[in-house]
Enzyme design. Structure first.
Site, PDB file in Angstrom:
ATOM      1  N   HIS A 313       0.846  -1.186   0.000  1.00 46.87           N
ATOM      2  CA  HIS A 313       0.000   0.000   0.000  1.00 46.87           C
ATOM      3  C   HIS A 313       0.880   1.233   0.000  1.00 46.87           C
ATOM      4  O   HIS A 313       1.949   1.219   0.622  1.00 46.87           O
ATOM      5  CB  HIS A 313      -0.912   0.012   1.243  1.00 46.87           C
ATOM      6  CG  HIS A 313      -2.077   0.905   1.071  1.00 46.87           C
ATOM      7  ND1 HIS A 313      -2.021   2.248   1.360  1.00 46.87           N
ATOM      8  CD2 HIS A 313      -3.328   0.666   0.608  1.00 46.87           C
ATOM      9  CE1 HIS A 313      -3.198   2.788   1.090  1.00 46.87           C
ATOM     10  NE2 HIS A 313      -3.999   1.859   0.623  1.00 46.87           N
ATOM     11  N   ASP A 371      -8.009  -5.621   0.279  1.00 48.24           N
ATOM     12  CA  ASP A 371      -8.490  -6.410  -0.849  1.00 48.24           C
ATOM     13  C   ASP A 371      -8.080  -7.869  -0.788  1.00 48.24           C
ATOM     14  O   ASP A 371      -8.615  -8.702  -1.514  1.00 48.24           O
ATOM     15  CB  ASP A 371      -7.982  -5.799  -2.159  1.00 48.24           C
ATOM     16  CG  ASP A 371      -8.665  -4.477  -2.407  1.00 48.24           C
ATOM     17  OD1 ASP A 371      -9.841  -4.373  -2.053  1.00 48.24           O
ATOM     18  OD2 ASP A 371      -8.014  -3.566  -2.917  1.00 48.24           O
TER      19      ASP A 371
HETATM   20  N1  CMC Z   1       3.972  -7.613  -4.745  1.00 50.38           N
HETATM   21  C1  CMC Z   1       5.309  -7.648  -4.925  1.00 50.38           C
HETATM   22  N2  CMC Z   1       6.113  -6.579  -4.788  1.00 50.38           N
HETATM   23  C2  CMC Z   1       5.541  -5.427  -4.459  1.00 50.38           C
HETATM   24  C3  CMC Z   1       4.153  -5.302  -4.265  1.00 50.38           C
HETATM   25  C4  CMC Z   1       3.363  -6.464  -4.409  1.00 50.38           C
HETATM   26  N3  CMC Z   1       2.052  -6.419  -4.238  1.00 50.38           N
HETATM   27  N4  CMC Z   1       3.841  -4.029  -3.948  1.00 50.38           N
HETATM   28  C5  CMC Z   1       5.006  -3.370  -3.949  1.00 50.38           C
HETATM   29  N5  CMC Z   1       6.028  -4.188  -4.253  1.00 50.38           N
HETATM   30  C6  CMC Z   1       7.456  -3.861  -4.286  1.00 50.38           C
HETATM   31  C7  CMC Z   1       7.806  -3.018  -5.507  1.00 50.38           C
HETATM   32  O1  CMC Z   1       8.184  -3.839  -6.597  1.00 50.38           O
HETATM   33  C8  CMC Z   1       8.947  -2.188  -4.981  1.00 50.38           C
HETATM   34  O2  CMC Z   1      10.103  -3.001  -4.951  1.00 50.38           O
HETATM   35  P1  CMC Z   1      11.560  -2.356  -5.232  1.00 50.38           P
HETATM   36  O3  CMC Z   1      11.785  -1.359  -4.136  1.00 50.38           O
HETATM   37  O4  CMC Z   1      12.496  -3.516  -5.197  1.00 50.38           O
HETATM   38  O5  CMC Z   1      11.488  -1.714  -6.594  1.00 50.38           O
HETATM   39  C9  CMC Z   1       8.563  -1.910  -3.528  1.00 50.38           C
HETATM   40  O6  CMC Z   1       7.725  -3.018  -3.160  1.00 50.38           O
HETATM   41  C10 CMC Z   1       7.824  -0.606  -3.324  1.00 50.38           C
HETATM   42  O7  CMC Z   1       6.678  -0.617  -4.138  1.00 50.38           O
HETATM   43  P2  CMC Z   1       6.067   0.630  -4.894  1.00 50.38           P
HETATM   44  O8  CMC Z   1       5.466   0.164  -6.193  1.00 50.38           O
HETATM   45  O9  CMC Z   1       7.082   1.747  -4.949  1.00 50.38           O
HETATM   46  O10 CMC Z   1       4.923   1.063  -3.912  1.00 50.38           O
HETATM   47  P3  CMC Z   1       3.763   2.075  -4.246  1.00 50.38           P
HETATM   48  O11 CMC Z   1       3.476   2.784  -2.996  1.00 50.38           O
HETATM   49  O12 CMC Z   1       4.084   2.895  -5.444  1.00 50.38           O
HETATM   50  O13 CMC Z   1       2.581   1.080  -4.690  1.00 50.38           O
HETATM   51  C11 CMC Z   1       0.679  -0.319  -4.624  1.00 50.38           C
HETATM   52  C12 CMC Z   1       1.550   0.697  -3.858  1.00 50.38           C
HETATM   53  C13 CMC Z   1      -0.601  -0.582  -3.829  1.00 50.38           C
HETATM   54  C14 CMC Z   1       0.298   0.236  -6.009  1.00 50.38           C
HETATM   55  C15 CMC Z   1       1.491  -1.640  -4.792  1.00 50.38           C
HETATM   56  O14 CMC Z   1       1.884  -2.125  -3.520  1.00 50.38           O
HETATM   57  C16 CMC Z   1       0.707  -2.697  -5.541  1.00 50.38           C
HETATM   58  O15 CMC Z   1       0.676  -2.667  -6.792  1.00 50.38           O
HETATM   59  N6  CMC Z   1       0.061  -3.670  -4.826  1.00 50.38           N
HETATM   60  C17 CMC Z   1      -0.746  -4.682  -5.457  1.00 50.38           C
HETATM   61  C18 CMC Z   1      -2.063  -4.095  -5.853  1.00 50.38           C
HETATM   62  C19 CMC Z   1      -2.985  -3.888  -4.660  1.00 50.38           C
HETATM   63  O16 CMC Z   1      -3.187  -4.771  -3.862  1.00 50.38           O
HETATM   64  N7  CMC Z   1      -3.582  -2.692  -4.610  1.00 50.38           N
HETATM   65  C20 CMC Z   1      -4.593  -2.388  -3.610  1.00 50.38           C
HETATM   66  C21 CMC Z   1      -4.265  -1.230  -2.745  1.00 50.38           C
HETATM   67  S1  CMC Z   1      -5.411  -1.155  -1.359  1.00 50.38           S
HETATM   68  C22 CMC Z   1      -6.912  -0.742  -2.048  1.00 50.38           C
HETATM   69  C23 CMC Z   1      -6.979   0.666  -2.460  1.00 50.38           C
HETATM   70  O17 CMC Z   1      -6.824   1.553  -1.594  1.00 50.38           O
HETATM   71  O18 CMC Z   1      -7.265   0.902  -3.645  1.00 50.38           O
END
Ligand code: CMC
Length: 436
Positions: A313, A371
């Site tokens: 998140h 989720d």
């Molecule tokens: N699985 C594997 N790796 C992950 C995941 C995941 N679900 N989420 C983040 N990472 C890794 C990402 O690859 C990155 O690694 P590195 O530092 O080595 O490059 C690190 O963790 C930081 O991630 P980020 O993408 O910079 O984090 P963000 O804050 O930009 O993204 C997110 C947050 C929710 C988009 C992402 O965690 C994600 O895509 N999760 C899966 C989708 C999901 O479950 N979304 C629902 C969010 S809750 C409901 C809502 O409020 O809508």
């Protein structure tokens, strides 16, 4: 906004004059550095793609402490709201700032209940869609289309219009989601019934037919109501910011909420519950619990593009408090339905356990979000996977409209207009087509 005694000073290494920037304090959470005069005084913008460090507004509605895993609606912890209140009380709280007393609750519930029916013409509009259209495509159209049916509540500058459009949107979303579902399976629409609760009414519109009455089960109604409470607001996430930006032009509330629905559809946001369940079903087909190690390996491989959906998140760097409540509901629902041995639940729990111990997830502070479990609950209730995000939209509508109304009522509100760092071609002349 409360000014802080501390000031920030921005200095430049090229000898340009430095600039003092005021700092403001909220009631809780990080202070903000006020950069409103930055461009006027220095000719420079700030650069912050994805708004990682930017507060785009002030708000009194929802507060999240991502490190603690805390979520408050108007100061009340989500755990207390989910266990002591229902969705109608939560809506009243988000919209009006306070939990209702018994009379206010009865009045508010009655007002919402008496607006659940939609203009009969809406069904002909719906009939224009293909039956296999994604429910979120339909919802984007239907919600935007409400503006064509409710002309008397489209002036966002009029507080009475804002009030009535808020009630209409909250009241009609369940009817529209259920109509979209009935249309997709070729069944007649079921009209709302005023003696049922908000969640009970929704479930009846989803699952009754003209030939057979549907008596909502208390445990399932409570679970649905909890899903609504947990998704009702989440401060300035992508769809809420979209609603604010869209509404900042002065457009009508139905158009602004339709923009929120469109944004929510994405798999990184509201589409994650659908994606999480699809992922669990895929791993189950691969061989279930036995194959978790292999799947986690793919997730950790940077080149695979596979993510553990329902994990991670932007704000929570701790267990999402909504996920804890949803996990509890998940067990309650599956036990009540005699499905506590459900392979998907077992898989989810095993996946969660491994991810919480694995250094990849631990070091990145990736915890289950709401989720991860909400899809399992909805599937058990009988809701098709493709409808999950539409139900999220239904629940989030109150948050969107509360945030929109707060923005319009804020004396500091301006049309949203981000700036850019331009690094494309500079001015050049168009050559005749033969010379290009
Ligand atoms: N699985 C594997 N790796 C992950 C995941 C995941 N679900 N989420 C983040 N990472 C890794 C990402 O690859 C990155 O690694 P590195 O530092 O080595 O490059 C690190 O963790 C930081 O991630 P980020 O993408 O910079 O984090 P963000 O804050 O930009 O993204 C997110 C947050 C929710 C988009 C992402 O965690 C994600 O895509 N999760 C899966 C989708 C999901 O479950 N979304 C629902 C969010 S809750 C409901 C809502 O409020 O809508």
């Amino acid at each position: 906004m409360t000014p802080s005694d501390v000031k920030a000073t921005l200095s430049f290494s090229d000898g340009s004059p430095s600039m003092d920037l005021p700092i403001f304090k909220g009631s809780v959470g990080p202070d903000v550095i006020d950069i409103r005069k930055l461009y006027g005084q220095t000719g420079k913008f700030t650069y912050d793609p994805g708004f990682l460090s930017t507060a785009a507004c002030q708000s009194k509605i929802t507060y999240i402490d991502g490190d603690k895993g805390e979520l408050l609606y108007r100061g009340y912890p989500i755990e207390q709201l989910a266990t002591k209140c229902d969705f109608m009380e939560t809506c009243h709280l988000l919209l009006h700032g306070e939990l209702p007393n018994a009379t206010q609750k009865a009045d508010f519930t009655k007002t919402v209940t008496y607006h659940t029916m939609v203009n009969e013409q809406m069904q002909f509009f719906l009939r224009g869609f293909r039956r296999d259209a994604h429910p979120m495509a339909i919802m984007t159209g239907l919600v935007g289309g409400l503006a064509a049916f409710y002309h008397d509540s489209t002036d966002i500058t009029n507080p009475e219009h804002r009030e009535i459009s808020a009630v209409r949107l909250i009241a009609k979303m369940p009817t529209l989601v259920a109509m979209a579902y009935k249309y997709s399976i070729g069944q007649p629409y079921i009209y709302p019934k005023n003696d049922l609760s908000y969640a009970g009414n929704f479930m009846r519109m989803m699952f009754a037919t003209p030939c057979e009455e549907y008596v909502p089960d208390d445990v399932l109604v409570r679970a649905m109501d909890r899903i609504f409470i947990l998704h009702a607001d989440h401060e300035q996430n992508a769809s809420t910011s979209t609603v604010r930006l869209c509404g900042s032009s002065g457009t009508n509330p139905f158009a602004a909420i339709a923009a929120g629905v469109a944004c929510l559809w994405g798999p990184a946001h509201g589409g994650a519950n659908e994606a999480a369940l699809n992922m669990l079903e895929d791993v189950n087909k691969m061989g279930g619990v036995e194959k978790i190690g292999e799947f986690i390996k793919q997730v950790k491989d940077k080149n695979s593009n596979v993510k553990l959906m329902g994990f991670g998140h932007r704000v929570y760097k701790n267990y999402d408090p909504r996920a804890k409540l949803m996990r509890e509901t998940c067990h309650e629902v599956l036990t009540a339905m005699g499905k506590h041995n459900d392979p998907i639940l077992k898989l989810a729990m095993a996946l969660e356990k491994i991810a919480l111990e694995d250094d990849y997830f631990v070091s990145r502070k990736l915890y289950p979000n709401v989720d991860f479990y909400s899809g399992i609950v909805q599937r058990a209730i009988g809701i098709p996977v493709s409808l999950f995000t539409a139900i999220f939209a239904l629940a989030r509508t109150v948050g969107w409209i509360a945030q929109l109304n707060e923005m319009i009522g804020d004396p500091e509100y301006k049309i949203g207009r981000p700036r850019q760092l331009f690094n494309g071609a500079v001015s050049r002349d168009v050559k005749p087509v033969g010379e290009r």
